[in-house]
Design a protein around this motif. Structure first.
Motif, PDB file in Angstrom:
ATOM      1  N   LEU A  20       0.822  -1.207   0.000  1.00  0.00           N
ATOM      2  CA  LEU A  20       0.000   0.000   0.000  1.00  0.00           C
ATOM      3  C   LEU A  20       0.861   1.264   0.000  1.00  0.00           C
ATOM      4  O   LEU A  20       0.582   2.210  -0.738  1.00  0.00           O
ATOM      5  CB  LEU A  20      -0.929  -0.017   1.209  1.00  0.00           C
ATOM      6  N   ASN A  21       1.915   1.277   0.787  1.00  0.00           N
ATOM      7  CA  ASN A  21       2.834   2.408   0.786  1.00  0.00           C
ATOM      8  C   ASN A  21       3.513   2.567  -0.572  1.00  0.00           C
ATOM      9  O   ASN A  21       3.686   3.682  -1.065  1.00  0.00           O
ATOM     10  CB  ASN A  21       3.889   2.258   1.885  1.00  0.00           C
ATOM     11  N   GLY A  22       3.887   1.460  -1.168  1.00  0.00           N
ATOM     12  CA  GLY A  22       4.503   1.507  -2.496  1.00  0.00           C
ATOM     13  C   GLY A  22       3.554   2.034  -3.551  1.00  0.00           C
ATOM     14  O   GLY A  22       3.939   2.831  -4.411  1.00  0.00           O
ATOM     15  N   ILE A  23       2.301   1.618  -3.489  1.00  0.00           N
ATOM     16  CA  ILE A  23       1.302   2.106  -4.447  1.00  0.00           C
ATOM     17  C   ILE A  23       1.054   3.595  -4.241  1.00  0.00           C
ATOM     18  O   ILE A  23       0.918   4.353  -5.202  1.00  0.00           O
ATOM     19  CB  ILE A  23      -0.003   1.298  -4.348  1.00  0.00           C
ATOM     20  N   ASN A  24       0.995   4.030  -3.004  1.00  0.00           N
ATOM     21  CA  ASN A  24       0.804   5.455  -2.729  1.00  0.00           C
ATOM     22  C   ASN A  24       1.949   6.275  -3.337  1.00  0.00           C
ATOM     23  O   ASN A  24       1.718   7.302  -3.971  1.00  0.00           O
ATOM     24  CB  ASN A  24       0.701   5.699  -1.228  1.00  0.00           C
ATOM     25  N   ASP A  32       6.398   5.044 -13.499  1.00  0.00           N
ATOM     26  CA  ASP A  32       5.535   4.608 -14.586  1.00  0.00           C
ATOM     27  C   ASP A  32       4.951   3.222 -14.366  1.00  0.00           C
ATOM     28  O   ASP A  32       3.901   2.903 -14.900  1.00  0.00           O
ATOM     29  CB  ASP A  32       6.316   4.588 -15.900  1.00  0.00           C
ATOM     30  N   VAL A  33       5.648   2.386 -13.610  1.00  0.00           N
ATOM     31  CA  VAL A  33       5.261   0.986 -13.470  1.00  0.00           C
ATOM     32  C   VAL A  33       5.347   0.572 -12.009  1.00  0.00           C
ATOM     33  O   VAL A  33       6.275   0.939 -11.296  1.00  0.00           O
ATOM     34  CB  VAL A  33       6.191   0.076 -14.321  1.00  0.00           C
ATOM     35  N   PHE A  34       4.364  -0.205 -11.579  1.00  0.00           N
ATOM     36  CA  PHE A  34       4.385  -0.789 -10.246  1.00  0.00           C
ATOM     37  C   PHE A  34       3.965  -2.238 -10.384  1.00  0.00           C
ATOM     38  O   PHE A  34       2.939  -2.532 -10.986  1.00  0.00           O
ATOM     39  CB  PHE A  34       3.406  -0.059  -9.311  1.00  0.00           C
TER      40      PHE A  34
END
Length: 120
Positions: A20-24, A32-34
């Protein structure tokens, strides 16, 4: 609306909180990419679907080839309003682990040509 508000009532695992922290960070920066990775049943697709409801999005399947996906991605990127959610246009490709090298190479041009595009 913050991505964190969707999960405020849940007890997240350390890995889920980290994702969730990474997506935020992904949504609020120029990334550009996750890539979400993990075992089946850990909530990867659920998390991506929540994002899809909040942002300009299209959901595709990585098992399809570049010929099948490129036209749909380009139409999606050209058609959506830049006013919604800070102009982020999210492309969620489920089952990307099955994507061919040709598909991966083909997606690079979208990352370069559409700075508002975000792939998850």
């Amino acid at each position: 609306m913050s991505i964190f508000s969707h999960f405020s009532q849940l007890q997240l695992t350390q890995d889920q909180e980290s994702a969730l922290n990474g997506i935020n960070t992904f949504l609020n920066n120029k990334s550009d990419v996750f890539i979400l990775k993990g075992y089946a049943g850990t909530g990867k697709t659920t998390l991506a679907k929540i994002l899809a409801k909040e942002y300009n999005s299209i959901t595709l399947n990585g098992k399809l080839g570049i010929e099948a996906l490129s036209g749909r991605i380009e139409s999606h990127l050209k058609s959506l309003s830049l006013e919604k959610k800070d102009a982020i246009k999210l492309i969620f490709i489920d089952e990307f682990d099955r994507a061919t090298t040709q598909l991966q190479d083909g997606l690079k041009s979208f990352v370069e040509d559409y700075p508002s595009a975000r792939f998850i």
